[in-house]
Scaffold this active site. Structure first.
Site, mmCIF file in Angstrom:
data_model
loop_
_atom_site.group_PDB
_atom_site.id
_atom_site.type_symbol
_atom_site.label_atom_id
_atom_site.label_comp_id
_atom_site.label_asym_id
_atom_site.label_seq_id
_atom_site.Cartn_x
_atom_site.Cartn_y
_atom_site.Cartn_z
ATOM 1 N N ASP A 8 0.904 -1.133 -0.014
ATOM 2 C CA ASP A 8 0.088 -0.133 -0.069
ATOM 3 C C ASP A 8 0.909 1.352 -0.005
ATOM 4 O OD1 ASP A 8 0.955 0.408 2.669
ATOM 5 O OD2 ASP A 8 -1.155 0.330 3.418
ATOM 6 N N CYS A 65 3.276 -3.102 3.919
ATOM 7 C CA CYS A 65 2.524 -1.851 4.287
ATOM 8 C C CYS A 65 3.201 -1.105 5.353
ATOM 9 C CB CYS A 65 1.223 -2.245 4.885
ATOM 10 S SG CYS A 65 1.011 -3.478 6.145
ATOM 11 N N GLY A 66 2.440 -0.317 6.052
ATOM 12 C CA GLY A 66 3.156 0.518 7.073
ATOM 13 C C GLY A 66 3.870 -0.175 8.097
ATOM 14 N N THR A 67 2.977 -1.175 8.883
ATOM 15 C CA THR A 67 3.850 -1.963 9.705
ATOM 16 C C THR A 67 3.746 -3.335 9.175
ATOM 17 O OG1 THR A 67 1.448 -2.566 10.369
ATOM 18 C CG2 THR A 67 2.381 -0.539 11.342
ATOM 19 N N GLY A 68 3.228 -3.834 8.238
ATOM 20 C CA GLY A 68 3.402 -5.097 7.860
ATOM 21 C C GLY A 68 2.185 -6.269 8.473
ATOM 22 N N VAL A 69 1.313 -5.359 9.471
ATOM 23 C CA VAL A 69 0.446 -6.183 9.937
ATOM 24 C C VAL A 69 -0.769 -6.300 9.222
ATOM 25 C CG1 VAL A 69 -1.159 -6.206 12.180
ATOM 26 C CG2 VAL A 69 1.292 -5.449 12.353
ATOM 27 N N HIS A 98 11.155 -23.600 9.607
ATOM 28 C CA HIS A 98 10.184 -24.165 10.327
ATOM 29 C C HIS A 98 8.617 -24.006 9.755
ATOM 30 C CE1 HIS A 98 12.724 -23.884 14.350
ATOM 31 N NE2 HIS A 98 13.395 -24.241 13.182
ATOM 32 N N HIS A 134 8.294 -30.514 11.779
ATOM 33 C CA HIS A 134 7.894 -29.051 10.961
ATOM 34 C C HIS A 134 6.875 -29.565 9.715
ATOM 35 C CE1 HIS A 134 10.537 -27.062 13.464
ATOM 36 N NE2 HIS A 134 11.734 -27.785 12.967
HETATM 37 C C1 RB5 Z 1 -1.760 2.858 6.439
HETATM 38 O O1 RB5 Z 1 -1.742 4.012 7.107
HETATM 39 C C2 RB5 Z 1 -1.472 1.735 7.464
HETATM 40 O O2 RB5 Z 1 -2.591 1.320 8.461
HETATM 41 C C3 RB5 Z 1 -0.962 0.533 6.879
HETATM 42 O O3 RB5 Z 1 0.000 0.617 5.828
HETATM 43 C C4 RB5 Z 1 -0.739 -0.760 7.486
HETATM 44 O O4 RB5 Z 1 0.413 -0.420 8.805
HETATM 45 C C5 RB5 Z 1 -1.846 -1.304 8.197
HETATM 46 O O5 RB5 Z 1 -1.614 -2.589 9.052
#
Ligand code: RB5
Length: 144
Positions: A8, A65-69, A98, A134
């Site tokens: 993103d 993305c910003g965090t990868g989460v 693994h 594994h």
């Molecule tokens: C976008 O602002 C941010 O929420 C997205 O890149 C990401 O970190 C979501 O998990």
């Protein structure tokens, strides 16, 4: 290796670095966007990459993305995808050995390009261990 990448707006800059790195390493890279810093939903790019991995169009996927989460949560909704959120080299290696992770997610606002490219190199180059314990655990994931 056939690898799909996606991001993103929060991961766009790092995705571009990763794409250039992978191409330079000789990989066949498909870019599922985004292609600018304009705000976009991480979900749409995660689904394109994850479904391509599920369908075996690509051997692996890399999402930023910003965090990868958000990318990891979304990609892991796709059957057959084992997405790993990784911000260190140890985990990059361990999750291949693994978990046989087939999608790597990272946060473009978390890691710099130097560390990110080391993570990508280790994650792409490390094969699954195929050790019995594994294999059994990965099968439990896939069967759930
Ligand atoms: C976008 O602002 C941010 O929420 C997205 O890149 C990401 O970190 C979501 O998990």
């Amino acid at each position: 290796m056939k690898i799909a990448v996606g991001a993103d707006h929060g991961g766009f800059a790092l995705k571009e670095e990763i794409k250039a790195f992978l191409i330079n390493e000789g990989h066949d890279v498909t870019d599922m966007g985004t292609h600018s810093f304009t705000s976009t939903d991480y979900n749409d790019h995660a689904i394109k990459v994850a479904e391509g991995v599920r369908d075996h169009t690509f051997e692996r996927g890399i999402l930023v993305c910003g965090t990868g989460v958000g990318m990891s949560i979304m990609a892991n909704k796709v059957q057959g995808v084992r997405a790993a959120l990784v911000h260190d080299v140890f985990t990059a290696k361990a999750t291949r050995l693994h978990n046989d992770s087939n999608v790597l997610t990272m946060g473009g606002r978390v890691v710099g390009p130097g560390l990110a490219l080391e993570i990508v190199k280790v994650w792409v180059d490390t094969a699954f261990s195929h050790e019995e314990r594994h294999e059994r655990r990965v099968q439990k994931i896939d069967q759930y």
